[in-house]
Design an enzyme around this catalytic site. Structure first.
Site: not given
Ligand code: SAT
Ligand code: MN
Length: 603
Positions: A79, A218-219, A227, A247, A269, A271-272, A294, A386, A514-515
């Site tokens: 992004r 890009y996505g 988004k 989000h 984004s 961070c799991g 997401d 991705r 473990e979370n």
């Molecule tokens: O890059 S995206 O916006 O498609 C995914 C993200 O950053 O959460």
């Molecule tokens: Mn995201």
């Protein structure tokens, strides 16, 4: 003036006058060779993936059925927050955290960029629906794009084509979303593998609910249902209509007593979120099922509880670091095929590879299309590479994942990536305190956005790049919802940090499966069963309040991960003050009071 005839423009499969007029207008401006209405069929998927293979954009994977590898232009990998604009009529409605330009000025600039920009290409019209098709009010959109990659990605990520168009009737509301790669082709000109333009704009017009995107494939910049619609535009709709567009992942947690709880969790984004959404608990008897990884749209139900729906239809997950240890369910989902992989590495036998998936083969093709061996200095996969895969084929999707009613949320987690200060888990005192935690959330930057990584920044509710209006007004909206609701029915808010580190930089908490121990503690707090100590920042468990049975980690590390350190928190105060000063006068009084209380408690 005679209307331009462009092949395909005549045969529109709808009587929706406004949509037809818009399609005509865009076609006349962008001058594509033909116009095609995307129907969402298997035949369309087959035709477009073949076209992408013939163009060199896609390589079919021999080891995964109906799956493809793509590598982007090296300049088009994430992004572009610097090029993302909220073009509200008044600048103050965009606020200090967004880029702003006057809507007519932006439209004038972009109209010139769009003029003739689809020459030599096909213009696709993609009707889509975010969230369930059978929703009381289906959330419709139409993306116009000149990218086949976008069309096939939208096949996975959204409900689209004929089944969405059927909901338009003759005058349904929809969000028009215009996208172009900005790479017209002269007659006879050879295309490149990943067309895009150096000039990029990702623009949002909140009042008219429009999206204009130019220059990137890009996505997050190009799949405009994600988004752009489901967060930036939807957050504005949510403010106006009294709901939340966030989000957040959505998961279902079932206890050994077979009681089900739904949790929504916001992390920036990369961070799991996907890993937590698909977690395999390490504690016996607990089960996690996935509803989304997401985005969560949350509305109050008739019973006063907050119900969440995932507007998406697929996962667009960060590949590196994903393997059978960190996220076995994601691995099983992509193993079924029907997936797209962008900017990962390609193995010689036609499979995908990335850092963290296991031993590297002797030779790979890197995301830069270069030969790669384990001695290579560069990464084989881009850190923001991705996978794009349908939710439908995730073995642990919750059966109710596409129920239009949504699921009642019991707990909201906010979290970031912080090496210091923030304990593994803290429970807020109430909704307003939880809103303060969210509004002051901080995290180290990741590769999901262009720019330097590892820098701590405030990322309120993990929405910094996604709030479609003034962040101060957004905080006020959270505060107001809490005041309007029945406090007992609101989700409990927790603040988590899986990423705290020891002196030698090692992670203090093992994370991943473990979370589940933290999820369990949160549920037991809701049920009034688990212990916690009250600290100036909220309720924190001691190590023995957590279920640590069978956990292979030094107890000192666990204790350090949970520690509340007043000095570290005192050092945080000026950063929060700076942050509130940046947002300005719109910071809600409630949040200023929360900050004052915290300061006072810290002494
Ligand atoms: O890059 S995206 O916006 O498609 C995914 C993200 O950053 O959460
Ligand atoms: Mn995201």
């Amino acid at each position: 003036m005679t209307a331009v005839t462009i092949p395909g423009l005549e045969h529109a499969p709808t009587n929706h006058a406004r949509l037809l007029a818009w399609v005509q207008e865009v076609a006349e401006l962008t001058c594509p060779d033909e116009v095609v209405w995307a129907d969402g069929s298997q035949g369309e998927w087959d035709r477009l993936t073949k076209k992408l293979v013939d163009a060199g954009t896609f390589v079919p994977l021999k080891k995964k059925q109906n799956s493809f590898w793509a590598a982007s232009d090296p300049s088009d990998v994430a992004r572009v927050e610097e090029r993302t604009y909220i073009c509200s009529v008044r600048e103050e409605d965009s606020g200090a955290t967004n880029n702003w330009m006057d809507p007519s000025e932006m439209k004038a600039i972009m109209t010139e960029l769009y003029r003739g920009c689809m020459r030599g290409r096909t213009m696709y019209v993609i009707p889509f629906c975010m969230g369930p098709l059978d929703a009381e009010k289906p959330m419709l959109g139409v993306e116009i794009t000149d990218s086949e990659y976008v069309v096939v990605s939208m096949h996975i990520m959204t409900r689209m084509g004929n089944k969405a168009l059927a909901l338009f009737g003759e005058d349904a509301d929809y969000v028009p979303a215009l996208h172009s790669l900005g790479a017209p082709l002269e007659p006879g000109q050879q295309d490149v593998q990943w067309p895009c333009n150096e000039t990029k704009y990702i623009s949002h017009f909140p009042e008219s609910r429009e999206i204009w995107s130019f220059g990137s494939g890009y996505g997050g910049n190009a799949l405009l249902g994600k988004k752009c619609y489901s967060l930036r535009i939807a957050s504005v709709m949510a403010r106006d209509e009294g709901w939340l567009a966030e989000h957040m992942l959505i998961l279902k947690l079932t206890s050994p007593e077979n009681k089900a709880y739904y949790i929504a969790a916001a992390f920036p984004s990369a961070c799991g979120k996907t890993n937590l959404a698909m977690l395999e608990p390490t504690i016996p008897g607990w089960k996690v099922e996935t509803l989304g990884d997401d985005i969560a749209w949350m509305r109050f139900g008739e019973d006063g509880r907050l119900y969440a729906v995932n507007p998406e239809n697929g996962f667009f997950g960060v590949a590196p670091g994903t393997d059978y240890h960190t996220n076995p369910n994601a691995m099983r989902t992509i193993a079924k095929g029907n997936s797209l992989f962008t900017n990962v590495a390609l193995t010689d036998d036609g499979d995908i590879w990335w850092e963290g998936i296991g031993d590297a083969p002797a030779h790979l093709t890197s995301w830069k299309h270069q030969d790669w061996t384990p001695d290579s200095e560069e990464l084989a996969a881009h850190p923001n590479s991705r996978y794009c895969t349908p939710i439908e084929q995730c073995d642990i999707k919750a059966p109710e994942w596409d129920d239009p009613k949504g699921v009642p949320i019991s707990a909201i987690f906010f979290g970031g990536r912080r090496a210091t200060t923030i304990p593994l888990v803290t429970e807020s005192r109430d909704w307003q305190h939880g809103t303060y935690m969210g509004a002051t959330l901080s995290s180290e930057t990741t590769a999901a956005a262009v720019g330097k990584t590892g820098v701590v920044r405030r990322d309120p509710m993990a929405m910094l790049p996604f709030i479609g209006y003034n962040a101060g007004d957004y905080f006020q909206h959270w505060v107001d919802l809490g005041k309007r609701a029945d406090a007992d029915k609101l989700p409990k808010i927790f603040y988590v940090n899986w990423f705290r580190r020891g002196d030698d930089k090692r992670f203090l908490w093992p994370g991943f499966g473990e979370n589940s121990r933290v999820l369990k503690w949160a549920i037991e707090r809701i049920e009034g069963k688990a212990a916690a100590v009250e600290t100036p920042i909220g309720y924190v468990p001691t190590a023995d309040a957590l279920d640590l049975e069978g956990l292979d980690a030094p107890i000192e590390d666990i204790e350090a991960s949970l520690a509340f350190d007043a000095d570290e928190w005192r050092a945080e105060i000026p950063l929060v003050e700076e942050w509130f000063a940046k947002i300005g006068e719109k910071v809600p009084t409630t949040l200023r009071d929360q900050l004052a209380t915290l300061k006072q408690r810290l002494g």
